[in-house]
Design a protein around this motif. Structure first.
Motif, PDB file in Angstrom:
ATOM      1  N   UNK A  47     -25.724 -11.977  -0.027  1.00 36.73           N
ATOM      2  CA  UNK A  47     -25.266 -13.362   0.088  1.00 36.73           C
ATOM      3  C   UNK A  47     -23.800 -13.390  -0.301  1.00 36.73           C
ATOM      4  N   UNK A  48     -23.083 -14.299   0.335  1.00 39.85           N
ATOM      5  CA  UNK A  48     -21.654 -14.443   0.054  1.00 39.85           C
ATOM      6  C   UNK A  48     -21.432 -15.849  -0.485  1.00 39.85           C
ATOM      7  N   UNK A  74     -16.479 -14.463  -2.512  1.00 43.34           N
ATOM      8  CA  UNK A  74     -15.248 -14.399  -1.709  1.00 43.34           C
ATOM      9  C   UNK A  74     -14.116 -15.137  -2.448  1.00 43.34           C
ATOM     10  N   UNK A  75     -13.976 -14.795  -3.733  1.00 42.96           N
ATOM     11  CA  UNK A  75     -12.952 -15.380  -4.595  1.00 42.96           C
ATOM     12  C   UNK A  75     -12.707 -14.409  -5.748  1.00 42.96           C
ATOM     13  N   UNK A  96     -13.328 -10.558  -5.006  1.00 43.91           N
ATOM     14  CA  UNK A  96     -12.055 -10.136  -4.392  1.00 43.91           C
ATOM     15  C   UNK A  96     -10.977 -10.343  -5.455  1.00 43.91           C
ATOM     16  N   UNK A  97     -10.686  -9.293  -6.238  1.00 40.19           N
ATOM     17  CA  UNK A  97      -9.858  -9.513  -7.417  1.00 40.19           C
ATOM     18  C   UNK A  97      -8.429  -9.963  -7.123  1.00 40.19           C
ATOM     19  N   UNK A  98      -7.822  -9.462  -6.073  1.00 41.41           N
ATOM     20  CA  UNK A  98      -6.411  -9.820  -5.841  1.00 41.41           C
ATOM     21  C   UNK A  98      -6.140  -9.896  -4.350  1.00 41.41           C
ATOM     22  N   UNK A  99      -6.566 -11.004  -3.734  1.00 44.89           N
ATOM     23  CA  UNK A  99      -6.379 -11.082  -2.277  1.00 44.89           C
ATOM     24  C   UNK A  99      -4.983 -11.492  -1.904  1.00 44.89           C
ATOM     25  N   UNK A 309     -14.028  -8.619   1.324  1.00 37.26           N
ATOM     26  CA  UNK A 309     -15.450  -8.950   1.130  1.00 37.26           C
ATOM     27  C   UNK A 309     -16.326  -8.032   1.989  1.00 37.26           C
ATOM     28  N   UNK A 310     -15.937  -7.846   3.250  1.00 36.05           N
ATOM     29  CA  UNK A 310     -16.722  -6.946   4.114  1.00 36.05           C
ATOM     30  C   UNK A 310     -16.691  -5.513   3.575  1.00 36.05           C
TER      31      UNK A 310
END
Ligand code: NAD
Length: 330
Positions: A47-48, A74-75, A96-99, A309-310
């Motif tokens: 799950x996302x 996704x954050x 996503x630690x540092x997008x 994320x992917x």
């Protein structure tokens, strides 16, 4: 393999569909993830979830019951996740630690410049053929002292921008960043950093930082200082900041995040009666600027969020691990 996305907006579908190179079966749900909605994830491999999904112990228990072993945030922030419950249910949680730290840092600067130079008011005035400057007086940011609380990815990007403006940058963090010190950022105890002309919050929300900005810390600030929060709403005691705005202790407030935002943000409520009197009071101040958790919202950031994320999900499926480790929370 199916991935179920909760709390989605049309742009999530656009970006995640575009970067779905592994051809996962993507299911986009508007509803948020909680113990009532978790069953909608049945049959998924992962799950996302997003910032306001409440991923509590009952949610993890139900996910384990559905044999779902991956929760991909996704954050960057993860204050909404019960990590102990994830662990005890054998579920891996990644983020996503540092997008794009610059996306958030630049939004903090945008809020500061708007509040100071009142461009939001000027825009409306000029459209009504009112070319008066009355009430639009600002000050130079150059030469001012900036307090940065939390100098991780985003705080560091923000500090660098403010150095570029010609500011003195004071910082508080549990760990000083040597690279920042080398370019002129000065680390001081919190109470010194709070004396700056402008204070910007970039630390995570956790038990230590909840209501970091409260009656005591507002009193330590310079009278009339600007406070910017693009981190998490819970860092500020909202009821108390209203008092500080009323007395003028806080001269201007820019918030992209709000303690009770999950009931409001990411929705069009323009036809509704807002029941939250606290945000209504905040919105009534001429020196308060509120944006609805949009600091991350750039093309570059959404591209990175989808790709990372992917990658996280694929690595967890294939190896049950993630590189870099900062992405793996449990
Ligand atoms: P990060 O983990 O890179 O940095 C956080 C920093 O805070 C670290 O240096 C850490 O040592 C420091 N810190 C931890 N506890 C502290 C404390 N008690 N006092 C002072 N400093 C402390 O995180 P980041 O990527 O820079 O993100 C910071 C926060 O920004 C996230 O936790 C998230 O809540 C928020 N965020 C908001 C948006 C948005 O769109 N508004 C987007 C991304 C992230």
């Amino acid at each position: 393999m199916k991935i179920v996305f909760f709390s989605t907006q049309p742009y999530d579908k656009t970006f995640f569909t575009q970067f779905n190179t592994e051809n996962y079966d993507l299911v986009f749900l508007e509803t948020s993830l909680d113990d009532q909605t978790v069953e909608l994830a049945a049959g998924a491999v992962a799950v996302c979830a997003f910032v306001n999904d409440k991923i509590s112990a009952p949610v993890f228990e139900k996910l384990a019951g559905l044999n779902i072993k991956i929760v991909a945030l996704r954050c960057a922030g993860f204050n909404n996740v019960d990590l102990e419950a994830a662990k005890s249910n054998g579920i891996r949680v990644c983020r996503v630690p540092a997008y794009s730290p610059e996306a958030v840092a630049e939004h903090a600067v945008a809020m500061l410049l708007t509040l100071n130079r009142k461009t939001h008011k000027a825009y409306n005035r000029v459209r009504e053929q009112n070319f008066s400057l009355h009430g639009l007086l600002g000050y130079n940011i150059h030469g001012k002292t900036i307090g940065v609380i939390g100098t991780g990815n985003i705080g560091k990007a923000f500090a660098k921008i403010m150095l570029g403006f010609g500011c003195r940058v004071l910082a508080f963090d549990v760990i000083a960043n040597k690279d920042l010190e080398a370019i002129g950022v000065e680390y001081h105890p919190l109470m010194e950093v709070l004396k700056a002309d402008i204070v910007s919050l970039h630390c995570p929300l956790n038990e230590q930082t909840k209501h970091l900005m409260n009656e005591t810390t507002f009193a330590m600030m310079k009278k009339g200082a600007v406070l910017i929060n693009t981190s998490r709403g819970g860092l500020i005691d909202t009821k108390t900041v209203i008092k500080a705005l009323k007395t003028g202790q806080i001269g201007a407030l820019g918030i992209d995040v709000y303690e009770q935002e999950e009931k409001l943000f990411f929705r069009d409520l323009s036809e509704d009666i807002i029941q939250d009197d606290t945000i209504q009071r905040l919105m009534s101040f001429p020196n308060v600027l509120i944006t609805a958790h949009q600091a991350f919202f750039t093309d570059e950031a959404l591209t990175q969020i989808a790709n990372i994320t992917f990658t996280n999900i694929s690595q967890l499926i294939k190896t049950n691990n993630i590189s870099p480790q900062a992405a793996l929370l449990v």
